[in-house]
Scaffold this active site. Structure first.
Site, PDB file in Angstrom:
ATOM      1  N   GLU A 127     -45.573  20.959  30.122  1.00 31.22           N
ATOM      2  CA  GLU A 127     -45.594  21.593  31.448  1.00 31.22           C
ATOM      3  C   GLU A 127     -46.940  21.420  32.155  1.00 31.22           C
ATOM      4  O   GLU A 127     -47.024  21.593  33.372  1.00 31.22           O
ATOM      5  CB  GLU A 127     -45.204  23.076  31.336  1.00 31.22           C
ATOM      6  CG  GLU A 127     -43.839  23.233  30.699  1.00 31.22           C
ATOM      7  CD  GLU A 127     -43.232  24.622  30.800  1.00 31.22           C
ATOM      8  OE1 GLU A 127     -43.568  25.366  31.725  1.00 31.22           O
ATOM      9  OE2 GLU A 127     -42.405  24.943  29.927  1.00 31.22           O
ATOM     10  N   TYR A 150     -48.333  30.054  33.960  1.00 32.40           N
ATOM     11  CA  TYR A 150     -48.321  29.716  32.528  1.00 32.40           C
ATOM     12  C   TYR A 150     -48.910  28.322  32.291  1.00 32.40           C
ATOM     13  O   TYR A 150     -49.837  28.156  31.500  1.00 32.40           O
ATOM     14  CB  TYR A 150     -46.889  29.785  31.984  1.00 32.40           C
ATOM     15  CG  TYR A 150     -46.696  29.032  30.669  1.00 32.40           C
ATOM     16  CD1 TYR A 150     -47.293  29.473  29.493  1.00 32.40           C
ATOM     17  CD2 TYR A 150     -45.912  27.874  30.620  1.00 32.40           C
ATOM     18  CE1 TYR A 150     -47.117  28.776  28.296  1.00 32.40           C
ATOM     19  CE2 TYR A 150     -45.726  27.173  29.436  1.00 32.40           C
ATOM     20  CZ  TYR A 150     -46.336  27.626  28.272  1.00 32.40           C
ATOM     21  OH  TYR A 150     -46.169  26.931  27.096  1.00 32.40           O
ATOM     22  N   LYS A 154     -52.351  26.947  30.316  1.00 34.56           N
ATOM     23  CA  LYS A 154     -52.328  25.991  29.197  1.00 34.56           C
ATOM     24  C   LYS A 154     -53.169  24.749  29.534  1.00 34.56           C
ATOM     25  O   LYS A 154     -53.867  24.210  28.676  1.00 34.56           O
ATOM     26  CB  LYS A 154     -50.888  25.574  28.871  1.00 34.56           C
ATOM     27  CG  LYS A 154     -50.010  26.673  28.309  1.00 34.56           C
ATOM     28  CD  LYS A 154     -50.455  27.172  26.941  1.00 34.56           C
ATOM     29  CE  LYS A 154     -50.217  26.159  25.845  1.00 34.56           C
ATOM     30  NZ  LYS A 154     -50.561  26.729  24.495  1.00 34.56           N
TER      31      LYS A 154
HETATM   32  P1  NAD Z   1     -43.938  32.653  21.221  1.00 37.33           P
HETATM   33  O1  NAD Z   1     -44.134  33.441  22.467  1.00 37.33           O
HETATM   34  O2  NAD Z   1     -42.641  32.739  20.491  1.00 37.33           O
HETATM   35  O3  NAD Z   1     -45.091  33.011  20.164  1.00 37.33           O
HETATM   36  C1  NAD Z   1     -46.419  33.236  20.527  1.00 37.33           C
HETATM   37  C2  NAD Z   1     -47.079  33.998  19.392  1.00 37.33           C
HETATM   38  O4  NAD Z   1     -48.465  34.173  19.716  1.00 37.33           O
HETATM   39  C3  NAD Z   1     -46.486  35.400  19.153  1.00 37.33           C
HETATM   40  O5  NAD Z   1     -46.265  35.603  17.781  1.00 37.33           O
HETATM   41  C4  NAD Z   1     -47.559  36.341  19.688  1.00 37.33           C
HETATM   42  O6  NAD Z   1     -47.599  37.582  19.007  1.00 37.33           O
HETATM   43  C5  NAD Z   1     -48.813  35.518  19.433  1.00 37.33           C
HETATM   44  N1  NAD Z   1     -49.915  35.899  20.320  1.00 37.33           N
HETATM   45  C6  NAD Z   1     -49.855  36.060  21.671  1.00 37.33           C
HETATM   46  N2  NAD Z   1     -51.059  36.432  22.130  1.00 37.33           N
HETATM   47  C7  NAD Z   1     -51.889  36.484  21.060  1.00 37.33           C
HETATM   48  C8  NAD Z   1     -53.263  36.782  20.904  1.00 37.33           C
HETATM   49  N3  NAD Z   1     -54.027  37.107  21.956  1.00 37.33           N
HETATM   50  N4  NAD Z   1     -53.807  36.733  19.669  1.00 37.33           N
HETATM   51  C9  NAD Z   1     -53.032  36.407  18.595  1.00 37.33           C
HETATM   52  N5  NAD Z   1     -51.729  36.123  18.684  1.00 37.33           N
HETATM   53  C10 NAD Z   1     -51.164  36.154  19.907  1.00 37.33           C
HETATM   54  O7  NAD Z   1     -44.255  31.152  21.646  1.00 37.33           O
HETATM   55  P2  NAD Z   1     -43.736  29.775  21.027  1.00 37.33           P
HETATM   56  O8  NAD Z   1     -42.546  29.359  21.784  1.00 37.33           O
HETATM   57  O9  NAD Z   1     -43.694  29.875  19.555  1.00 37.33           O
HETATM   58  O10 NAD Z   1     -44.930  28.819  21.467  1.00 37.33           O
HETATM   59  C11 NAD Z   1     -46.046  28.609  20.605  1.00 37.33           C
HETATM   60  C12 NAD Z   1     -46.998  27.634  21.284  1.00 37.33           C
HETATM   61  O11 NAD Z   1     -46.321  26.410  21.571  1.00 37.33           O
HETATM   62  C13 NAD Z   1     -47.544  28.134  22.611  1.00 37.33           C
HETATM   63  O12 NAD Z   1     -48.903  27.788  22.683  1.00 37.33           O
HETATM   64  C14 NAD Z   1     -46.732  27.385  23.650  1.00 37.33           C
HETATM   65  O13 NAD Z   1     -47.503  27.192  24.825  1.00 37.33           O
HETATM   66  C15 NAD Z   1     -46.470  26.083  22.936  1.00 37.33           C
HETATM   67  N6  NAD Z   1     -45.247  25.365  23.324  1.00 37.33           N
HETATM   68  C16 NAD Z   1     -44.032  26.017  23.312  1.00 37.33           C
HETATM   69  C17 NAD Z   1     -42.884  25.305  23.637  1.00 37.33           C
HETATM   70  C18 NAD Z   1     -41.536  25.967  23.607  1.00 37.33           C
HETATM   71  O14 NAD Z   1     -40.541  25.341  24.024  1.00 37.33           O
HETATM   72  N7  NAD Z   1     -41.383  27.184  23.105  1.00 37.33           N
HETATM   73  C19 NAD Z   1     -42.971  23.950  23.999  1.00 37.33           C
HETATM   74  C20 NAD Z   1     -44.221  23.332  23.983  1.00 37.33           C
HETATM   75  C21 NAD Z   1     -45.349  24.046  23.649  1.00 37.33           C
HETATM   76  P1  TYD Z   2     -37.222  28.420  29.627  1.00 35.40           P
HETATM   77  O1  TYD Z   2     -36.472  28.536  28.343  1.00 35.40           O
HETATM   78  O2  TYD Z   2     -37.805  29.657  30.236  1.00 35.40           O
HETATM   79  O3  TYD Z   2     -38.318  27.281  29.423  1.00 35.40           O
HETATM   80  P2  TYD Z   2     -39.302  26.576  30.532  1.00 35.40           P
HETATM   81  O4  TYD Z   2     -39.183  27.279  31.816  1.00 35.40           O
HETATM   82  O5  TYD Z   2     -40.637  26.764  29.897  1.00 35.40           O
HETATM   83  O6  TYD Z   2     -38.850  25.153  30.595  1.00 35.40           O
HETATM   84  O7  TYD Z   2     -36.232  27.791  30.717  1.00 35.40           O
HETATM   85  C1  TYD Z   2     -35.623  26.532  30.527  1.00 35.40           C
HETATM   86  C2  TYD Z   2     -34.862  26.198  31.790  1.00 35.40           C
HETATM   87  O8  TYD Z   2     -33.792  27.134  31.939  1.00 35.40           O
HETATM   88  C3  TYD Z   2     -35.680  26.312  33.063  1.00 35.40           C
HETATM   89  O9  TYD Z   2     -35.274  25.293  33.967  1.00 35.40           O
HETATM   90  C4  TYD Z   2     -35.323  27.673  33.619  1.00 35.40           C
HETATM   91  C5  TYD Z   2     -33.878  27.836  33.176  1.00 35.40           C
HETATM   92  N1  TYD Z   2     -33.446  29.225  32.922  1.00 35.40           N
HETATM   93  C6  TYD Z   2     -32.276  29.723  33.527  1.00 35.40           C
HETATM   94  O10 TYD Z   2     -31.596  29.025  34.295  1.00 35.40           O
HETATM   95  N2  TYD Z   2     -31.919  31.012  33.236  1.00 35.40           N
HETATM   96  C7  TYD Z   2     -32.633  31.822  32.404  1.00 35.40           C
HETATM   97  O11 TYD Z   2     -32.261  32.996  32.210  1.00 35.40           O
HETATM   98  C8  TYD Z   2     -33.805  31.274  31.789  1.00 35.40           C
HETATM   99  C9  TYD Z   2     -34.651  32.125  30.854  1.00 35.40           C
HETATM  100  C10 TYD Z   2     -34.158  29.983  32.066  1.00 35.40           C
END
Ligand code: NAD
Ligand code: TYD
Length: 346
Positions: A127, A150, A154
């Site tokens: 992103e 967000y 990042k």
């Molecule tokens: P998540 O929200 O499920 O988990 C985040 C974790 O970080 C939680 O356990 C939370 O308690 C902890 N946390 C938050 N603030 C904190 C702090 N100040 N100190 C210590 N711990 C803290 O997120 P996720 O989906 O597991 O994502 C993890 C990482 O991967 C993030 O950095 C996110 O930007 C990145 N990422 C996520 C996705 C995705 O699709 N979910 C994709 C690419 C990158």
């Molecule tokens: P999301 O899982 O929040 O990931 P990101 O925005 O980081 O890509 O959303 C994925 C896609 O789904 C995004 O285009 C927003 C859409 N979305 C909905 O249409 N409805 C929802 O309730 C949510 C949470 C996301």
């Protein structure tokens, strides 16, 4: 034996990473560090908590003393998953996003530098590159053009990591991955929200026209990519990780409706997200060439397994939806520890 400090270890990707690490790398021990914010759930690590090579520490990455304490026995590698991760929440208010995603990274970098940590791995996201038109892919050379609070936070972290690498010679790698799905994802994100709503007989809120595109990757493939970057990546480099799997939100919605035996009457089109990025798509060629990594989980199969996981782990997500999960840490470590730690987190 190498020690990994894994921050954000109780979140979705962090907990999957820790589990994979413990089962596939016998020479690694893990300090799993997490503040347990609303998104952190120690139940995600329940099956790992008794492991002899795992130690869980509740702490905030913005808290220098907590981070220092977690590294008191040394750390060879820091893998930073800790972040505020939900775009919609960042639109409602981004203070915590700047605190954790930027200030927290600064604290980790300073401690990594002071301790001469061998490698700092920053988990970033596609992103940060912004939004694509109908064609083209993000490469590691694509300029950073974040468009949500967000992704801006990042991107700021990525720039800080690169600056420490350049200024202090910090051995750091950044991975930028596309949208993850799989077990233990918090049911505020698209796939788990839709699966759990459909199981509950509720409708699913599709934003706008539902034609926004994301590149979906199974969390286990992402975790393998991170491990490949740690063992084979060059410090100072960025590696894109993606699923080579573009899907519109409507396509995902229809697959989930079908998997859960529902029809279009379960769809509710709702107002679009502000500033909603239209399309993300990753070119992960550099990771394939340099790390020998490729995603290997087929999307339809991975999604079916994920639906099955949410079906068979209803108590996990129902405890989240009711807020019960917030008591789990206290149940494991006692009220005194919970009070002490929550005072620190504040
Ligand atoms: P998540 O929200 O499920 O988990 C985040 C974790 O970080 C939680 O356990 C939370 O308690 C902890 N946390 C938050 N603030 C904190 C702090 N100040 N100190 C210590 N711990 C803290 O997120 P996720 O989906 O597991 O994502 C993890 C990482 O991967 C993030 O950095 C996110 O930007 C990145 N990422 C996520 C996705 C995705 O699709 N979910 C994709 C690419 C990158
Ligand atoms: P999301 O899982 O929040 O990931 P990101 O925005 O980081 O890509 O959303 C994925 C896609 O789904 C995004 O285009 C927003 C859409 N979305 C909905 O249409 N409805 C929802 O309730 C949510 C949470 C996301």
């Amino acid at each position: 034996m190498k020690t990994y400090l894994v921050t954000g270890a109780a979140g979705f990707i962090g907990s999957n990473f820790v589990r994979q690490l413990l089962s596939e790398e016998p020479n690694v021990c893990v300090v799993a560090f997490d503040a347990l914010t609303y998104a952190g759930n120690l139940e995600n690590l329940a099956d790992c908590l008794g492991h002899e090579r795992l130690c869980f520490v509740r702490g905030n990455i913005c808290d220098v003393d907590a981070v220092r304490g977690a590294m008191s026995d040394g750390a060879d590698v820091i893998v930073n998953f800790a972040a505020e991760s939900h775009v919609d929440r960042s639109i409602l208010g981004c203070k915590e996003f700047l605190r954790t995603n930027v200030e927290g990274v600064q604290v980790l970098l300073d401690e990594a530098r002071a301790r001469k940590v061998g490698l700092f791995l920053q988990i970033s996201t596609d992103e940060v590159y912004g939004s694509l038109g109908p064609t083209g892919l993000f490469t590691e050379e694509t300029p950073l053009q974040p468009r949500s609070p967000y992704s801006a936070s990042k991107a700021a972290a990525d720039l800080l990591v690169a600056a420490y690498q350049h200024t202090f010679g910090m051995p750091a790698i950044i991975t930028r991955c596309s949208n993850n799905y799989g077990p233990f994802q918090f049911p505020e994100k698209l796939i788990p929200l839709f699966i759990t709503n459909l199981i509950e007989g509720r409708r699913v809120p599709v934003y706008g026209d539902g034609l926004n595109v994301r590149d979906w990757i199974h969390v286990a493939d992402h975790c393998r990519g991170i491990r490949a970057a740690i063992t084979g990546g060059r410090p100072g480099e960025v590696y894109n990780l993606g699923g080579n799997n573009e899907q519109t939100n409507m396509a995902i919605t229809r697959l989930l409706l079908e998997a859960l035996g529902k029809d279009d009457s379960s769809i509710q089109f709702v107002e679009d997200r502000l500033g909603h990025d239209r399309r993300y798509a990753i070119d992960a060629g550099k990771s394939a060439r340099e790390l020998g990594w490729k995603p290997c989980i087929d999307f339809k199969q991975g999604l079916a397994e994920t639906v099955h996981w949410y079906r068979t782990n209803e108590s996990w997500w129902r405890r989240i939806k009711t807020g019960e999960y917030l008591k789990y840490y206290e149940q494991q470590y006692g009220r005194a520890a919970a009070n002490r730690r929550s005072a620190v987190s504040r």
